[in-house]
Enzyme design. Sequence first.
Site, PDB file in Angstrom:
ATOM      1  N   HIS A 159       0.833  -1.213   0.000  1.00  0.00           N
ATOM      2  CA  HIS A 159       0.000   0.000   0.000  1.00  0.00           C
ATOM      3  C   HIS A 159       0.866   1.262   0.000  1.00  0.00           C
ATOM      4  CE1 HIS A 159      -3.305  -2.719   1.241  1.00  0.00           C
ATOM      5  NE2 HIS A 159      -2.358  -3.258   2.002  1.00  0.00           N
ATOM      6  N   LYS A 286      14.792  21.850 -11.329  1.00  0.00           N
ATOM      7  CA  LYS A 286      14.172  20.568 -11.660  1.00  0.00           C
ATOM      8  C   LYS A 286      15.082  19.605 -12.406  1.00  0.00           C
ATOM      9  CE  LYS A 286      10.496  19.413 -10.983  1.00  0.00           C
ATOM     10  NZ  LYS A 286       9.228  19.723 -11.643  1.00  0.00           N
ATOM     11  N   GLU A 293       8.565   8.452 -17.048  1.00  0.00           N
ATOM     12  CA  GLU A 293       7.189   8.921 -17.242  1.00  0.00           C
ATOM     13  C   GLU A 293       6.673   8.564 -18.635  1.00  0.00           C
ATOM     14  OE1 GLU A 293       6.647  12.938 -14.847  1.00  0.00           O
ATOM     15  OE2 GLU A 293       8.571  12.843 -15.843  1.00  0.00           O
TER      16      GLU A 293
END
Length: 464
Positions: A159, A286, A293
Amino acid sequence: MKKLTKPWAGRFSDTLSKSAEEFTSSVHFDVRLYKQDIVQSIAYARTLLKVNILSAAECKKIIQALEQIMKEIGSGKTKLQTEYEDVHMNIEALLIGKVGEMGKKLHAGRSRNDQVATDMRMYLKYEATEIVLAIKKVQTVLLDLAEKHLKVIMPGYTHLQRAQPIVFSHHLMAYYEMLERDKKRFLAAGEAADVMPLGSGALAGTAFNIDRAGLAKELGFAKISNNSMDAVADRDFATDFTYACAMLMQHFSRLSEELIIWSTYEFNFIELSDKYTTGSSIMPQKKNPDICELTRGRVGRVYGSLTTLLTLMKGLPLAYNRDLQEDKEVVFTAVDTVKGVLDIFPPMLATMKVNTEVMTAAARKGFLTATDLAYYLVRRGVPFRDAHSIVGKIVAYCEESNMQLEYLSLKQLKQFSEAFTYDVTRYLSAESSLANRDLPGGTAISRVKEAIKRGRKNLLHDKA
Ligand code: ARG
């Protein structure tokens, strides 16, 4: 009278409209099959020689011309034309252009229906082998990483909550196993494709007594199809292949997701190399895991391919229907996407930095050995459900007092159960938790080491 150029124009008195030509043409994508198509035609020419449809001289000339055409398409000298609809008719037109009338003989007994099915099977057999080799490269990198990080303890999650301590290698080897199954699926898909439809004609079989077994041997097929109608209408092999692609993408998507999470500032378990990350056009700080992705995103294309094929086939009456032309683009998309992923992952994984101390520190927080503590009580005769509840209370106590399990004294533990004795502290560390998972498939370091050894041996000896 208009000049009718199509090979099938005999019964037509008008030409196909430009828009219909564009609507039906597949040459812009099935050009990818030109090599298979030509190799197939060369073998077929030899077969026609054996049944006296071609003379030896004609056969030789046709083969020479086909070889020439292969080179010309390969070098870009010859461009295929929409006007000739698909790769098969383009090549036929080019052949006739080179050798004249005798070129028109080659299609005797053959149909584009058995021809295209044969091309696709040849293509997928080849790609299955390529993909299996590429999977092995990723597996090798996983084994290298696993070997290098054999003793790196990290939290295992369920989880996405800290669950039990594991070693990073065990986590990596989970992906090795997924890829092992992928490899088997591609081998099976290659085998499913390894049946030759050629000789099935349009649907009823070929009226010339050609040697199908010999033809199959020459084209490297293990078997010939048993039923001509099934052979031209069957795309199970393409669906099997695309399913293998879909599963592989699912696995890489899961790995991507983990790499993305692990490389967040919050986790900081890994850092992907500058070579395999991109920056932001606005935020100077960044460093984005775009490859992961995009891999996660591209699963959509491949699932789309599989869905397309399944849907395409579901209502088709036997035998060939033009719908089947729609199989190609989606299969090609699946192949390209999978190969792209398999290409980029080995260097991206090999160059990532693993923040081992961060991982291990994380495994020491979050009560990851709570289950081990319950098992301690079980070994002392406490029923598991009671043990679970006792340890649950201990965890709540620790949370309240901002403590970790391993810092509890025996006195404190005894307040929760009399079954605790002096040796309990031995069961509270991540190391002891790992050591206790010493059974096949477990995360004990010795077992992971064994798994890596097995993996190496398997890569050396498997049949791919
Ligand atoms: N381009 C077609 C395909 O990909 C080849 C077979 C065409 N056959 C036909 N009867 N129109 O399926």
